[in-house]
Design a protein around this motif. Sequence first.
Motif, mmCIF file in Angstrom:
data_model
loop_
_atom_site.group_PDB
_atom_site.id
_atom_site.type_symbol
_atom_site.label_atom_id
_atom_site.label_comp_id
_atom_site.label_asym_id
_atom_site.label_seq_id
_atom_site.Cartn_x
_atom_site.Cartn_y
_atom_site.Cartn_z
ATOM 1 N N LEU A 57 13.236 -39.965 43.525
ATOM 2 C CA LEU A 57 13.381 -40.372 42.127
ATOM 3 C C LEU A 57 14.445 -39.535 41.418
ATOM 4 O O LEU A 57 15.204 -40.055 40.602
ATOM 5 C CB LEU A 57 12.040 -40.244 41.400
ATOM 6 C CG LEU A 57 11.010 -41.316 41.736
ATOM 7 C CD1 LEU A 57 9.687 -40.997 41.066
ATOM 8 C CD2 LEU A 57 11.508 -42.676 41.319
ATOM 9 N N ARG A 58 14.518 -38.254 41.744
ATOM 10 C CA ARG A 58 15.544 -37.393 41.157
ATOM 11 C C ARG A 58 16.941 -37.857 41.591
ATOM 12 O O ARG A 58 17.870 -37.918 40.787
ATOM 13 C CB ARG A 58 15.327 -35.947 41.569
ATOM 14 C CG ARG A 58 16.235 -34.991 40.849
ATOM 15 C CD ARG A 58 16.007 -33.531 41.227
ATOM 16 N NE ARG A 58 14.622 -33.215 41.540
ATOM 17 C CZ ARG A 58 14.248 -32.538 42.619
ATOM 18 N NH1 ARG A 58 15.136 -32.092 43.474
ATOM 19 N NH2 ARG A 58 12.975 -32.284 42.819
ATOM 20 N N GLY A 59 17.090 -38.201 42.861
ATOM 21 C CA GLY A 59 18.379 -38.704 43.351
ATOM 22 C C GLY A 59 18.767 -40.017 42.702
ATOM 23 O O GLY A 59 19.928 -40.225 42.352
ATOM 24 N N ALA A 60 17.802 -40.922 42.520
ATOM 25 C CA ALA A 60 18.085 -42.195 41.850
ATOM 26 C C ALA A 60 18.477 -41.964 40.391
ATOM 27 O O ALA A 60 19.384 -42.617 39.869
ATOM 28 C CB ALA A 60 16.872 -43.116 41.935
ATOM 29 N N GLY A 61 17.808 -41.027 39.738
ATOM 30 C CA GLY A 61 18.158 -40.697 38.353
ATOM 31 C C GLY A 61 19.557 -40.126 38.244
ATOM 32 O O GLY A 61 20.309 -40.459 37.331
ATOM 33 N N ARG A 62 19.941 -39.265 39.182
ATOM 34 C CA ARG A 62 21.296 -38.712 39.166
ATOM 35 C C ARG A 62 22.339 -39.794 39.398
ATOM 36 O O ARG A 62 23.415 -39.763 38.816
ATOM 37 C CB ARG A 62 21.431 -37.625 40.218
ATOM 38 C CG ARG A 62 20.750 -36.345 39.842
ATOM 39 C CD ARG A 62 20.986 -35.290 40.873
ATOM 40 N NE ARG A 62 20.398 -34.026 40.442
ATOM 41 C CZ ARG A 62 20.520 -32.912 41.112
ATOM 42 N NH1 ARG A 62 21.188 -32.887 42.238
ATOM 43 N NH2 ARG A 62 19.973 -31.809 40.660
ATOM 44 N N LEU A 63 22.026 -40.736 40.272
ATOM 45 C CA LEU A 63 22.948 -41.841 40.512
ATOM 46 C C LEU A 63 23.142 -42.671 39.251
ATOM 47 O O LEU A 63 24.270 -43.019 38.879
ATOM 48 C CB LEU A 63 22.430 -42.720 41.652
ATOM 49 C CG LEU A 63 23.272 -43.934 41.998
ATOM 50 C CD1 LEU A 63 24.592 -43.492 42.602
ATOM 51 C CD2 LEU A 63 22.527 -44.834 42.950
ATOM 52 N N LEU A 64 22.050 -43.002 38.551
ATOM 53 C CA LEU A 64 22.155 -43.752 37.302
ATOM 54 C C LEU A 64 22.908 -42.971 36.235
ATOM 55 O O LEU A 64 23.667 -43.534 35.454
ATOM 56 C CB LEU A 64 20.766 -44.133 36.796
ATOM 57 C CG LEU A 64 20.049 -45.226 37.558
ATOM 58 C CD1 LEU A 64 18.641 -45.410 37.023
ATOM 59 C CD2 LEU A 64 20.817 -46.526 37.479
ATOM 60 N N TRP A 65 22.705 -41.659 36.189
ATOM 61 C CA TRP A 65 23.365 -40.813 35.202
ATOM 62 C C TRP A 65 24.871 -40.783 35.431
ATOM 63 O O TRP A 65 25.657 -40.641 34.496
ATOM 64 C CB TRP A 65 22.787 -39.404 35.289
ATOM 65 C CG TRP A 65 23.092 -38.564 34.107
ATOM 66 C CD1 TRP A 65 24.144 -37.719 33.965
ATOM 67 C CD2 TRP A 65 22.357 -38.498 32.890
ATOM 68 N NE1 TRP A 65 24.092 -37.117 32.743
ATOM 69 C CE2 TRP A 65 23.005 -37.572 32.063
ATOM 70 C CE3 TRP A 65 21.207 -39.110 32.425
ATOM 71 C CZ2 TRP A 65 22.545 -37.265 30.791
ATOM 72 C CZ3 TRP A 65 20.753 -38.791 31.165
ATOM 73 C CH2 TRP A 65 21.420 -37.888 30.370
ATOM 74 N N ALA A 66 25.305 -40.915 36.684
ATOM 75 C CA ALA A 66 26.728 -40.843 37.028
ATOM 76 C C ALA A 66 27.442 -42.186 36.907
ATOM 77 O O ALA A 66 28.669 -42.241 37.045
ATOM 78 C CB ALA A 66 26.887 -40.307 38.445
ATOM 79 N N LEU A 67 26.731 -43.270 36.651
ATOM 80 C CA LEU A 67 27.356 -44.592 36.620
ATOM 81 C C LEU A 67 28.336 -44.833 35.476
ATOM 82 O O LEU A 67 29.354 -45.486 35.695
ATOM 83 C CB LEU A 67 26.280 -45.683 36.596
ATOM 84 C CG LEU A 67 25.715 -46.072 37.950
ATOM 85 C CD1 LEU A 67 24.623 -47.110 37.760
ATOM 86 C CD2 LEU A 67 26.768 -46.567 38.881
ATOM 87 N N PRO A 68 28.100 -44.384 34.240
ATOM 88 C CA PRO A 68 29.054 -44.695 33.169
ATOM 89 C C PRO A 68 30.459 -44.201 33.511
ATOM 90 O O PRO A 68 30.657 -43.093 33.970
ATOM 91 C CB PRO A 68 28.499 -43.962 31.950
ATOM 92 C CG PRO A 68 27.045 -43.854 32.226
ATOM 93 C CD PRO A 68 26.937 -43.682 33.706
ATOM 94 N N GLY A 69 31.424 -45.082 33.298
ATOM 95 C CA GLY A 69 32.811 -44.768 33.609
ATOM 96 C C GLY A 69 33.244 -45.247 34.979
ATOM 97 O O GLY A 69 34.397 -45.086 35.362
ATOM 98 N N THR A 70 32.339 -45.851 35.733
ATOM 99 C CA THR A 70 32.653 -46.315 37.077
ATOM 100 C C THR A 70 33.395 -47.646 37.022
ATOM 101 O O THR A 70 33.045 -48.535 36.264
ATOM 102 C CB THR A 70 31.367 -46.482 37.903
ATOM 103 O OG1 THR A 70 30.677 -45.251 37.927
ATOM 104 C CG2 THR A 70 31.650 -46.939 39.309
ATOM 105 N N ARG A 71 34.451 -47.754 37.823
ATOM 106 C CA ARG A 71 35.207 -49.004 37.967
ATOM 107 C C ARG A 71 35.253 -49.358 39.445
ATOM 108 O O ARG A 71 35.621 -48.529 40.268
ATOM 109 C CB ARG A 71 36.623 -48.859 37.450
ATOM 110 C CG ARG A 71 36.735 -48.733 35.974
ATOM 111 C CD ARG A 71 38.184 -48.488 35.576
ATOM 112 N NE ARG A 71 39.064 -49.528 36.077
ATOM 113 C CZ ARG A 71 39.612 -50.462 35.314
ATOM 114 N NH1 ARG A 71 39.375 -50.473 34.031
ATOM 115 N NH2 ARG A 71 40.407 -51.373 35.842
ATOM 116 N N VAL A 72 34.883 -50.584 39.779
ATOM 117 C CA VAL A 72 34.925 -51.064 41.153
ATOM 118 C C VAL A 72 35.794 -52.311 41.158
ATOM 119 O O VAL A 72 35.560 -53.238 40.383
ATOM 120 C CB VAL A 72 33.507 -51.393 41.676
ATOM 121 C CG1 VAL A 72 33.571 -51.910 43.097
ATOM 122 C CG2 VAL A 72 32.610 -50.185 41.584
#
Length: 86
Positions: A57-72
Amino acid sequence: MIPYLVTVRRRRPDGRWRRLHVPVPPALLLLSPLLLLAVLGGLVACLVFRISPVGALRGAGRLLWALPGTRVEFEQGPTALLVCVR
């Protein structure tokens, strides 16, 4: 920070762009019953594979926290797809 808006742009074969804006909080509200099932399924999978549920759950939260600003961006032939998370 949780992402608030996902913008999906798709270039059609005729060269025109189609843009779709998806607000994240209302989408999460509508999909919350499925999200609850996904979290429960993930917890069961953690127990089956002997992984720490708190760490997962901590890893999933960190992934969600890092998403803003992502361009694919994907491009193949005349079709292109751009996904931006804000």
